[in-house]
Design a protein around this motif. Structure first.
Motif, PDB file in Angstrom:
ATOM      1  N   THR A 211       0.834  -1.204   0.000  1.00  0.00           N
ATOM      2  CA  THR A 211       0.000   0.000   0.000  1.00  0.00           C
ATOM      3  C   THR A 211       0.869   1.254   0.000  1.00  0.00           C
ATOM      4  O   THR A 211       0.570   2.228  -0.695  1.00  0.00           O
ATOM      5  CB  THR A 211      -0.917   0.009   1.238  1.00  0.00           C
ATOM      6  OG1 THR A 211      -1.605  -1.236   1.267  1.00  0.00           O
ATOM      7  CG2 THR A 211      -1.917   1.120   1.168  1.00  0.00           C
ATOM      8  N   VAL A 212       1.950   1.222   0.794  1.00  0.00           N
ATOM      9  CA  VAL A 212       2.877   2.358   0.815  1.00  0.00           C
ATOM     10  C   VAL A 212       3.318   2.675  -0.609  1.00  0.00           C
ATOM     11  O   VAL A 212       3.256   3.824  -1.065  1.00  0.00           O
ATOM     12  CB  VAL A 212       4.122   2.028   1.676  1.00  0.00           C
ATOM     13  CG1 VAL A 212       5.212   3.062   1.449  1.00  0.00           C
ATOM     14  CG2 VAL A 212       3.754   1.971   3.137  1.00  0.00           C
TER      15      VAL A 212
ATOM     16  N   ASN B 206       1.961   1.800  -3.483  1.00  0.00           N
ATOM     17  CA  ASN B 206       0.873   2.247  -4.351  1.00  0.00           C
ATOM     18  C   ASN B 206       0.538   3.717  -4.122  1.00  0.00           C
ATOM     19  O   ASN B 206       0.378   4.482  -5.072  1.00  0.00           O
ATOM     20  CB  ASN B 206      -0.371   1.390  -4.133  1.00  0.00           C
ATOM     21  CG  ASN B 206      -0.277   0.066  -4.848  1.00  0.00           C
ATOM     22  OD1 ASN B 206       0.435  -0.054  -5.846  1.00  0.00           O
ATOM     23  ND2 ASN B 206      -0.961  -0.936  -4.352  1.00  0.00           N
ATOM     24  N   ILE B 207       0.408   4.113  -2.858  1.00  0.00           N
ATOM     25  CA  ILE B 207       0.078   5.517  -2.573  1.00  0.00           C
ATOM     26  C   ILE B 207       1.217   6.419  -3.060  1.00  0.00           C
ATOM     27  O   ILE B 207       1.001   7.437  -3.708  1.00  0.00           O
ATOM     28  CB  ILE B 207      -0.158   5.744  -1.060  1.00  0.00           C
ATOM     29  CG1 ILE B 207      -1.318   4.890  -0.559  1.00  0.00           C
ATOM     30  CG2 ILE B 207      -0.461   7.206  -0.784  1.00  0.00           C
ATOM     31  CD1 ILE B 207      -1.595   5.055   0.918  1.00  0.00           C
ATOM     32  N   PHE B 208       2.436   5.985  -2.764  1.00  0.00           N
ATOM     33  CA  PHE B 208       3.599   6.781  -3.153  1.00  0.00           C
ATOM     34  C   PHE B 208       3.645   6.947  -4.673  1.00  0.00           C
ATOM     35  O   PHE B 208       3.851   8.058  -5.182  1.00  0.00           O
ATOM     36  CB  PHE B 208       4.874   6.112  -2.652  1.00  0.00           C
ATOM     37  CG  PHE B 208       6.126   6.843  -3.030  1.00  0.00           C
ATOM     38  CD1 PHE B 208       6.535   7.958  -2.322  1.00  0.00           C
ATOM     39  CD2 PHE B 208       6.895   6.412  -4.098  1.00  0.00           C
ATOM     40  CE1 PHE B 208       7.683   8.634  -2.678  1.00  0.00           C
ATOM     41  CE2 PHE B 208       8.044   7.085  -4.463  1.00  0.00           C
ATOM     42  CZ  PHE B 208       8.438   8.206  -3.749  1.00  0.00           C
TER      43      PHE B 208
ATOM     44  N   SER C 271      -0.171  12.851  -1.280  1.00  0.00           N
ATOM     45  CA  SER C 271      -0.143  11.383  -1.350  1.00  0.00           C
ATOM     46  C   SER C 271       1.259  10.886  -1.033  1.00  0.00           C
ATOM     47  O   SER C 271       1.431   9.891  -0.332  1.00  0.00           O
ATOM     48  CB  SER C 271      -0.538  10.905  -2.740  1.00  0.00           C
ATOM     49  OG  SER C 271      -1.886  11.164  -2.962  1.00  0.00           O
ATOM     50  N   VAL C 272       2.250  11.592  -1.563  1.00  0.00           N
ATOM     51  CA  VAL C 272       3.637  11.218  -1.275  1.00  0.00           C
ATOM     52  C   VAL C 272       3.891  11.319   0.223  1.00  0.00           C
ATOM     53  O   VAL C 272       4.456  10.409   0.838  1.00  0.00           O
ATOM     54  CB  VAL C 272       4.609  12.129  -2.055  1.00  0.00           C
ATOM     55  CG1 VAL C 272       6.043  11.774  -1.733  1.00  0.00           C
ATOM     56  CG2 VAL C 272       4.349  12.034  -3.542  1.00  0.00           C
TER      57      VAL C 272
ATOM     58  N   ALA D 153       2.237   8.491   2.023  1.00  0.00           N
ATOM     59  CA  ALA D 153       2.966   7.239   1.838  1.00  0.00           C
ATOM     60  C   ALA D 153       4.191   7.194   2.735  1.00  0.00           C
ATOM     61  O   ALA D 153       4.491   6.170   3.362  1.00  0.00           O
ATOM     62  CB  ALA D 153       3.376   7.081   0.374  1.00  0.00           C
TER      63      ALA D 153
ATOM     64  N   LEU E 247       3.171   6.691   6.310  1.00  0.00           N
ATOM     65  CA  LEU E 247       2.750   5.297   6.480  1.00  0.00           C
ATOM     66  C   LEU E 247       3.964   4.375   6.579  1.00  0.00           C
ATOM     67  O   LEU E 247       4.028   3.499   7.442  1.00  0.00           O
ATOM     68  CB  LEU E 247       1.856   4.887   5.307  1.00  0.00           C
ATOM     69  CG  LEU E 247       1.436   3.421   5.236  1.00  0.00           C
ATOM     70  CD1 LEU E 247       0.696   3.003   6.487  1.00  0.00           C
ATOM     71  CD2 LEU E 247       0.549   3.171   4.021  1.00  0.00           C
TER      72      LEU E 247
END
Lengths: 422, 414
Positions: free
Chosen positions: A210-211, A213-215, B374-375, B378, B381
């Protein structure tokens, strides 16, 4: 390890009586659908025309014109016959193959019915299906490398998107080969992140995916808005040209469908063969599968579990990068935000549908590509089925397969678990 | 190894993972956010033409330009999400309600942006607590929004007091149904909910495209978008325009409280958490794992469905195909950031809401595309999920292995 896979393949050969009956009923239902859905709504004098060469091909084949109704009846009888035999005696280990055959007959009937009274470019439909299968199949291959070694990779989508961006940018700056190279490299880099998070830091693999994909969504959209949209010369990579394979591309009907494409399509076929040999006929493949099935046993035999996983995940990343490059260099020649549009997840579905097996994944990719291709033609056929429902088909069949309704797939046993040496 | 053993082992490793997250101290959380913001600023700096131009002049000017970019970026982020402090003070001292409302509008808009995050974050967090990965919040949001828009457009002349709850309920029910399918498949066949929820996402997208191009679409519009909803179904706004703050925020807080109460104050919640923590023990104690999984996925889907309903009734007042922009995946990040605890989720959702709203301003004034958040998300996260990275960067000590206190505490509750 080899032994366990032998045992497991024997388990799939066994067909329980309940499943035998279910499959028989499924075959019969398909036959009945052809009769009561298709035959009844076709007039007795309707003709179906299949055009057998796609546009732009020199290999002209005469159109196939036939009366719709008799053909539909024959197809229905075949389905019914197979269903009856399945109910009475059963096809044993061939049951799943027969399901494929009956499904094929059903699709044929659907096409005959849909194009009764008009004409359908069957060759064009199949050619597009092959093209649409490319990112799905290559994405599935990426998944196979990772999951066979025991690492879930839901980041195929993100890797493909990033690779597509790199392909467009560096393809425009240097040339398409460099674009391809950077695309593959970006896939490897993201795969390295996935590997470090999942293997070294033992982060849950869904989270690490997920990290990424979001990135990937964020960084590609960010850079695209910042640079590509303002400087169109940075987003004009060109693409690989079509290369007709001499001789083969002149085969009537099949030639233009299979052997008149750019290199990504040929690469898909070559990779299918390479992966099959690699995973099932080499020591490396055996070891990788061992790590994915039973890492402790593999470790006991002296295989370095984590190193094997690192290598597999990196190759998987390269594969996803190659698949991502297709979107730009093999297809439209430019990058658009979020252009992969979930193809990475369909690739994942193709991998599951193909039972974590290269040939199966190619078949699944082709099938999903076909659904995609057909969905775009439905409007022409005037079939009373919304094309959005056909576009759902890949997701639905994946869920059905995953639920074990038509034969349970066999995922690598150790998938998703970090390995901790004791 | 039998399948059931494998399943248990997988859930086991999952609960260890959750346990890891839980041990993750507040320091690490804060450092993760700060690091994410710093790296985000750095990305903004290295992609800025001004910085390169300044470096062309001299090294010092380059460094100065980097700081300028940082300052402008975060100033825009702050004023965009909270408001301009000078304006707020001036408005309050002037005493005009209209001026105060206008100056505080960015702050309330951030709360508006945070509201769907709260719902979706709760959805994912609830799943985490029971050892389930609900990646399908995005799809559940869509079907929730579809059902809501159907109720909100087709019922005419109803009193708002009935219409609004009914529309919200429709969203929750549709989302719950969408969550139930993967839950049921998981419980009955062992099919992995991650794959199934992803597949359900795309089925939901196609379904929404179909419905918005067809029965739910506005025939007067060329684009696939629904007709505007009835006024009686609007979630009432508290302040006059341009302030969009609406009652949905309080519904979200109520849901957070209900989830907290369910998980930590009821026997039922205890059962759910036990299933997530140790399915073997749960089964041994006579708890039904099948029931827990299905119920959790239904509730989780319902919460996500409410996020969709909230956006339709409170903000957009109609539904287009591109209305949810990645809440589903972002909510995974914020559920982890919030430690899968309702209070944590609310705080994390507020952070994300402020970031998102601030980023709009950032795009307008500092010219930094909104996708940078979004970056940022991420990165945050990644840092939260792998606290070891943060510990290495900031040279924090490994936390001492704690005694299993939570297990003892919860046993008392039983």
């Amino acid at each position: 390890m080899a032994q366990s896979s032998v045992i497991s393949s024997k388990q799939t050969d066994y067909i329980s009586p309940a499943r035998r009956t279910t499959m028989g009923v499924v075959f019969l239902v398909m036959a009945l659908t052809i009769w009561f859905g298709f035959v009844i709504s076709t007039t007795s004098d309707a003709l179906t025309t299949f055009v057998l060469y796609p546009g732009g091909s020199d290999v002209v084949v005469a159109d196939l014109i036939f009366a719709s109704r008799p053909i539909l009846n024959i197809l229905a009888f075949l389905c019914a016959g197979l269903g009856a035999y399945q109910l009475a005696k059963g096809f044993g280990k061939w049951t799943n193959t027969l399901l494929g055959v009956v499904a094929g007959l059903f699709i044929a009937a659907f096409l005959v019915w849909g194009s009764s009274g008009t004409s359908l470019n069957l060759a064009g439909l199949l050619k597009v299906a092959v093209v649409r299968a490319v990112p799905l199949t290559l994405g599935a291959f990426s998944g196979i490398f990772c999951e066979r070694s025991g690492v879930f990779n839901i980041a195929i989508e993100g890797m493909m998107l990033t690779a597509a961006f790199c392909a467009a940018l560096f393809g425009s700056l240097v040339n398409i080969w460099f674009g391809l190279f950077t695309a593959v490299l970006s896939g490897i880099l993201l795969a390295y992140v996935l590997a470090v998070l999942s293997i070294k830091y033992k982060v849950n693999q869904i989270i690490s995916g997920t990290v990424i994909n979001i990135f990937a969504t964020g960084i590609t959209s960010f850079l695209s808005a910042k640079f590509l949209q303002r400087h169109s010369e940075l987003n004009d990579s060109g693409r690989f040209t079509t290369w007709n394979i001499p001789g083969l591309s002149e085969i009537p009907f099949f030639g233009p469908i299979l052997f008149s494409h750019n290199m990504f399509i040929y690469a898909m076929f070559i990779f299918t063969a390479v992966l099959t040999v690699l995973f099932f006929y080499t020591r490396w493949g055996l070891r990788t599968r061992a790590v994915g099935e039973h890492p402790k046993a593999a470790d006991t035999l002296g295989i370095n579990v984590n190193r094997t996983r690192y290598i597999s995940v990196l190759i998987g990343g390269a594969m996803a990068g190659f698949a991502g490059a297709y979107f730009v260099l093999g297809s439209v020649g430019r990058f658009d935000e979020v252009m992969t549009a979930g193809r990475g997840f369909v690739g994942l579905a193709a991998m599951i549908f193909g039972n974590w097996n290269p040939i199966g994944s190619l078949g699944a990719g082709m099938l999903f590509g076909f659904a995609d291709s057909l969905a775009s033609k439905l409007a022409i056929l005037k079939v009373p089925i919304p094309n959005k429902f056909l576009e759902m088909a890949p997701y639905l069949v994946t869920m059905i397969v995953l639920a074990g309704v038509v034969g349970r797939g066999q995922p690598p046993a150790a998938g998703g678990q970090p390995y901790e040496k004791e | 190894m039998t399948t059931s053993e494998q399943k248990q082992k997988k859930t086991g490793s999952f609960s260890i993972f959750i346990e890891e997250i839980r041990k993750n101290s507040l320091t690490v959380t804060i450092l993760a956010i700060v690091s994410g913001l710093l790296v985000g600023g750095l990305i903004a700096a290295v992609t800025s033409e001004n910085v390169y131009a300044a470096f062309g002049e001299s090294f010092l000017a380059g460094i100065g330009a980097i700081f300028t970019v940082f300052w402008n970026t975060y100033k825009a982020l702050f004023t965009g999400s909270v408001g301009v402090p000078a304006d707020i003070i001036a408005a309050i001292s002037s005493g005009s309600w209209d001026a105060i409302n206008r100056s505080l509008a960015p702050f309330f808009e951030s709360l508006v942006q945070a509201t769907p995050y709260i719902f979706a974050g709760l959805a994912v967090a609830l799943g985490f607590r029971v050892g389930l990965f609900n990646i399908g919040a995005e799809g559940q949001i869509f079907v929730g929004a579809l059902a809501t828009v159907w109720v909100a457009t087709s019922l005419k002349g109803w009193p708002a007091l009935v219409h609004v709850p009914l529309a919200l309920l429709a969203g929750a029910a549709a989302g719950g149904f969408w969550g139930m399918i993967p839950g049921w498949l998981k419980a009955k066949t062992g099919a992995h909910e991650v794959i199934n929820t992803i597949m359900m996402n795309y089925i939901a997208f196609r379904l929404s495209e179909y419905l918005l191009n067809g029965v739910l679409g506005d025939p007067n519009k060329a684009t696939p978008i629904s007709a505007p909803i009835e006024k009686s179904a609007w979630l009432p706004r508290l302040f006059p325009d341009p302030n969009r703050f609406h009652w949905g925020f309080f519904v979200a807080l109520l849901m957070a409280f209900l989830v907290y109460w369910l998980l930590f104050k009821t026997t039922w919640g205890y059962e759910l958490r036990t299933v997530g923590h140790n399915p073997n023990a749960a089964r041994y104690a006579g708890m039904s794992i099948t029931r827990s999984i299905v119920i959790t996925m239904v509730l989780s889907g319902a919460l996500a469905g409410l996020a969709g309903a909230n956006e339709v009734l409170g903000v957009n007042h109609n539904l287009g195909v591109a209305f949810s922009s990645g809440y589903g995946f972002d909510s995974i990040a914020l559920a982890l950031l919030g430690n899968s605890h309702p209070l944590g989720v609310v705080l994390a959702a507020l952070l994300f809401g402020f970031l998102r709203n601030g980023a709009i301003q950032m795009q307008l004034t500092a010219g930094i595309p909104i996708d940078i958040i979004s970056v940022l998300q991420a990165l945050i996260l990644a840092f939260i999920a792998a606290p070891a990275i943060i510990r290495t960067i900031y040279r924090l000590k490994e936390p001492k292995p704690e005694l299993e206190t939570p297990a003892v505490e919860t046993k008392k509750g039983k």
